[in-house]
Scaffold this motif. Structure first.
Motif, PDB file in Angstrom:
ATOM      1  N   LYS A   1       0.548 -25.498 -11.080  1.00 49.87           N
ATOM      2  CA  LYS A   1       0.349 -26.736 -11.830  1.00 49.87           C
ATOM      3  C   LYS A   1       1.546 -27.671 -11.750  1.00 49.87           C
ATOM      4  CE  LYS A   1      -2.917 -24.975 -15.172  1.00 49.87           C
ATOM      5  NZ  LYS A   1      -3.202 -24.751 -16.586  1.00 49.87           N
ATOM      6  N   SER A   2       2.742 -27.094 -11.557  1.00 46.01           N
ATOM      7  CA  SER A   2       3.922 -27.955 -11.587  1.00 46.01           C
ATOM      8  C   SER A   2       4.816 -27.870 -10.352  1.00 46.01           C
ATOM      9  CB  SER A   2       4.763 -27.650 -12.825  1.00 46.01           C
ATOM     10  OG  SER A   2       5.207 -26.320 -12.772  1.00 46.01           O
TER      11      SER A   2
ATOM     12  N   VAL B   1      10.847 -26.113  -1.750  1.00 43.56           N
ATOM     13  CA  VAL B   1      10.361 -25.911  -3.108  1.00 43.56           C
ATOM     14  C   VAL B   1      10.675 -27.161  -3.918  1.00 43.56           C
ATOM     15  CG1 VAL B   1      10.566 -24.520  -5.215  1.00 43.56           C
ATOM     16  CG2 VAL B   1      10.768 -23.434  -2.976  1.00 43.56           C
ATOM     17  N   GLY B   2       9.683 -27.628  -4.708  1.00 37.37           N
ATOM     18  CA  GLY B   2       9.898 -28.796  -5.553  1.00 37.37           C
ATOM     19  C   GLY B   2       8.857 -28.895  -6.638  1.00 37.37           C
ATOM     20  N   ARG B   3       9.111 -29.756  -7.586  1.00 34.49           N
ATOM     21  CA  ARG B   3       8.166 -29.978  -8.683  1.00 34.49           C
ATOM     22  C   ARG B   3       7.222 -31.101  -8.299  1.00 34.49           C
ATOM     23  NH1 ARG B   3       8.993 -27.991 -13.684  1.00 34.49           N
ATOM     24  NH2 ARG B   3       8.004 -29.807 -14.597  1.00 34.49           N
ATOM     25  N   ILE B   4       5.942 -30.939  -8.660  1.00 33.26           N
ATOM     26  CA  ILE B   4       4.980 -31.985  -8.366  1.00 33.26           C
ATOM     27  C   ILE B   4       4.349 -32.581  -9.619  1.00 33.26           C
ATOM     28  CG2 ILE B   4       4.410 -31.231  -6.048  1.00 33.26           C
ATOM     29  CD1 ILE B   4       1.946 -29.830  -7.196  1.00 33.26           C
ATOM     30  N   HIS B   5       4.476 -31.894 -10.742  1.00 30.41           N
ATOM     31  CA  HIS B   5       3.893 -32.436 -11.965  1.00 30.41           C
ATOM     32  C   HIS B   5       4.806 -32.137 -13.130  1.00 30.41           C
ATOM     33  CE1 HIS B   5       0.806 -33.975 -14.571  1.00 30.41           C
ATOM     34  NE2 HIS B   5       0.986 -32.951 -15.351  1.00 30.41           N
ATOM     35  N   PRO B   6       5.509 -33.045 -13.705  1.00 25.16           N
ATOM     36  CA  PRO B   6       5.650 -34.422 -13.232  1.00 25.16           C
ATOM     37  C   PRO B   6       6.485 -34.465 -11.962  1.00 25.16           C
ATOM     38  CG  PRO B   6       7.156 -34.019 -15.036  1.00 25.16           C
ATOM     39  CD  PRO B   6       6.336 -32.760 -14.862  1.00 25.16           C
TER      40      PRO B   6
END
Length: 87
Positions: free
Chosen positions: A7-8, A28-33
């Motif tokens: 989800k994130s 690797v990274g955050r997508i939400h937010p």
């Protein structure tokens, strides 16, 4: 290619050909937010931290990395691979 998306966060294994050299990496990274920082693990190298900055005029991201890293010149190539999965 096994991409792990939660989800994130997103985890992307990538392969890049550049000037006759073949490199494998994991991003690797955050997508939400949406987080503008992504980490890239290249075997045998230090962690490459990249920053994505959105350019309003071109409507694309500009990818930057620390200039002292051996693979900083590949930040834009790795960024293009990330954008494929975010769109």
């Amino acid at each position: 290619m096994n991409v792990l998306v939660t989800k994130s966060t997103i985890k992307i294994p990538i392969e890049i050909q550049y000037k006759g050299e073949h490199h494998k990496a994991e991003v690797v990274g955050r997508i939400h937010p949406f987080n503008k920082y992504f980490t890239c693990r290249i075997p045998g190298e230090n962690l490459l931290i990249m920053e994505a900055t959105y350019n309003e005029t071109s409507r694309h991201y500009q990818w930057k990395a620390c200039a002292q890293h051996n693979f900083a010149y590949m930040a834009s190539l790795i960024g293009k691979e990330i954008e494929k999965f975010l769109s």
